[in-house]
Design a protein around this motif. Sequence first.
Motif: not given
Ligand SMILES: [Zn+2]
Length: 236
Positions: A14, A16-17, A115
């Motif tokens: 995503h 922001d990861d 993740h």
């Molecule tokens: Zn994430």
Amino acid sequence: MADQKLDILIFGAHADDAEIGMAGTIAKHVSAGLAVGICDLTQAEMSSNGTVDNRMQEANHAAKVLDLTVRTNLGLPDRGLFVTPEHVERITAEIRKHAPSIVFAPYWEDRHPDHVACSRLVEEAVFNAKLRRYMPDTPSIKVDELYFYFINDLGQTDLVVDVSEQYSVKEQALACYRSQFQKIEQDAVATPLTEGYIERVRARDSLLGARRLIPYAEGFATKSPYVVHLFGSSQA
Ligand SMILES: [Zn+2]
């Protein structure tokens, strides 16, 4: 622009990861003149807060703060990330397109299953990218190094990067994701991200630095032994 050669390509499930794990390291390498890009695998359409549109705007804003050469989104399904031949192909194609020397993926253990899936998928794709008979229509490329960054959970830390001077840029990049880290909408719900998450990231980076007496550091893991050319030389 999309086909631009990159020195470093970072994958996240995503937007922001990558910023949570390594925005300081990104800023440091960009200021050193390296071309750095991020590829988000999904549009995070299953996020509890924020819409696909405003998350895309936030991601673009963070890309500007970090001065990324390119930021792409593969539009793979959020919570539908699995190690399938199709997903491995899409990521391999992205690696071949930008031919980076170094690839980063999320650490292989994390409380968010996407993740973990992203980590595994990128590892498979880095391997396949060098096989000349895999997707033979695009030239094979060998990635020199694959490193793993931390998102929610800390794990085996093989390397740390001193990001003390870049820490304010990291905070600016994270601040772009208001929909995730603050309850800005009427119907926003409490998630681990809205409950002091950025403060926890800062505390984590401070603790990682403390192990080497550095104000702020970002940690990384690697599955291959790190090559030292000369002990005592800062030139790794
Ligand atoms: Zn994430």
